[in-house]
Design an enzyme around this catalytic site. Structure first.
Site, mmCIF file in Angstrom:
data_model
loop_
_atom_site.group_PDB
_atom_site.id
_atom_site.type_symbol
_atom_site.label_atom_id
_atom_site.label_comp_id
_atom_site.label_asym_id
_atom_site.label_seq_id
_atom_site.Cartn_x
_atom_site.Cartn_y
_atom_site.Cartn_z
ATOM 1 N N GLY A 21 0.923 -1.253 -0.012
ATOM 2 C CA GLY A 21 -0.018 0.049 0.094
ATOM 3 C C GLY A 21 0.830 1.266 -0.001
ATOM 4 O O GLY A 21 2.065 1.304 -0.536
ATOM 5 N N CYS A 22 0.297 2.048 0.501
ATOM 6 C CA CYS A 22 0.592 3.874 0.411
ATOM 7 C C CYS A 22 2.187 3.821 1.219
ATOM 8 O O CYS A 22 2.953 4.709 0.719
ATOM 9 C CB CYS A 22 -0.423 4.580 0.900
ATOM 10 N N ASN A 23 2.333 2.942 2.433
ATOM 11 C CA ASN A 23 3.628 3.105 2.989
ATOM 12 C C ASN A 23 4.736 2.510 2.256
ATOM 13 O O ASN A 23 5.810 2.883 2.621
ATOM 14 C CB ASN A 23 3.363 2.664 4.196
#
Length: 372
Positions: free
Chosen positions: A154-156
């Site tokens: 995901g975004c991390n």
């Protein structure tokens, strides 16, 4: 060309601690061809629900790059199957990723032939073989280039990849590594009339970003200005919010659907201090010692929550909010879009500290401390 440093045999010849760190020496970004305002997206899909319209129009996003579904004979958008979305993801990731990688290498004063490790991140589709293999074939990169693929974080995940590539760089001094985040968010949409999908549909955009790293000595042929060195990483996994950001299979739609818990901004904000203070404490620093903050453009409420909890100013997060305004949330690539904008300002000085911060499923907060 970048060369591998000679084996060091005496204390006098050993690198200084600074030379033991990976250094950020080039950055490049790319987006999909078409961009839309939030109003244009609402009009395209004839969305008239007042709650959904408000969500779009109060998102602090002006435009996003999107690859919308094709148009049928009646002028309506054709809903894509999961298979078609995966094809879209592959095509966009290779295209945007290739352009971002090329721009990054140019910024670093390097060539494709210099690349020795490619670490690719994707969260908006699944590929086997991975994006790294596809790009090596597409761009004609040396087949001996080592590679890694980070999928589904995901975004991390951009900072997870940076941690991997920085470690590789230190273990291979003088050799070039690149982190590439390619997110075709248009390939991860479900269109229906629910608020659940509207939250996601109002937020994400297509984008790719690449960052070049090298540790130890470099040849003079790489003329790009030296960027910051990566000092340390810290992360936290908020296990109580493990399901707050996730992909679920939607039986009705016949595809995966991303879920964002409405409370996630407050969850992330509440844990931001802990991980940032742990990161800075290792180097004997306080938040006031940090001049540059590059926070993931996760959404207006996420940015506000992090800003308040860390005691940051609007100026501190100007690039975070600017990227959200102009591109939406481009998932794992977002923080590198902000980093590129910071460099374009020409305001960094030798000795400045910076904090990179990304957030995503887990729920996870990833951080890195850098110094110019």
């Amino acid at each position: 060309m970048i060369r591998t440093a000679n084996v060091l045999t005496t204390p006098a010849e050993r690198p200084s601690p600074a030379q033991d760190r990976a250094q950020m020496i080039g950055v490049g970004t790319a987006v999909s061809p078409d961009s839309y305002s939030q109003q244009e997206v609402l009009d395209t899909f004839a969305i008239d629900d007042a709650r959904i319209r408000s969500l779009f129009l109060n998102s602090a996003i002006q435009r996003r790059h999107l690859t919308l579904p094709p148009i049928d004979a009646d002028g309506k958008r054709v809903m894509e199957s999961q298979g078609e979305l995966l094809d879209k993801h592959k095509a966009q990731a290779v295209d945007m990723g290739g352009r971002a990688l090329t721009a990054c290498l140019k910024d670093a004063g390097a060539e494709l032939s210099d690349l020795r490790h490619l670490c690719c991140v994707t969260s908006t589709g699944f590929l086997t073989p991975g994006l790294s293999a596809l790009l090596i074939r597409e761009l004609g990169i040396d087949r001996g280039c080592s590679r890694s693929d980070i999928v589904g974080m995901g975004c991390n995940a951009g900072l997870n990849a940076l941690n991997v590539a920085a470690g590789w760089s230190v273990a291979h001094p003088g050799e070039l590594a690149v982190v590439l985040c390619a997110e075709a968010c248009s390939a991860a949409y479900v269109f229906d009339s629910t608020m659940r999908t509207a939250v996601v549909n109002s937020l994400f955009g297509d984008g790719a970003a690449a960052l070049a790293l090298v540790a130890g000595p470099r040849e003079d042929a790489l003329s790009a200005p030296r960027g910051p060195r990566i000092l340390s990483f810290e992360s936290t996994l908020i296990t109580d919010a493990l399901d707050a950001m996730r992909y679920d299979w939607d039986d009705a739609a016949g595809k995966f659907s991303f879920f964002l818990d409405p409370d996630i901004p407050y969850v992330v904000g509440a844990h931001a201090e802990e991980v940032v203070d742990r990161l800075l404490g290792k180097s004997g620093l306080r938040r006031s010692d940090v001049r540059h903050w590059l926070v993931h453009s996760g959404g207006k409420k996420v940015i506000d929550a992090v800003t308040v909890n860390l005691g940051l100013t609007r100026h501190d997060v100007r690039h975070t909010t600017g990227v959200l305004r102009d591109y939406g949330n481009v998932s794992s690539a977002s923080f590198l879009f902000s980093y590129e904008r910071l460099l374009e300002e020409l305001v960094t000085k030798t000795g400045d500290y910076g904090v990179l911060m990304t957030m995503g499923p887990g729920s996870t907060i990833e951080t890195a401390l850098i110094q110019w």
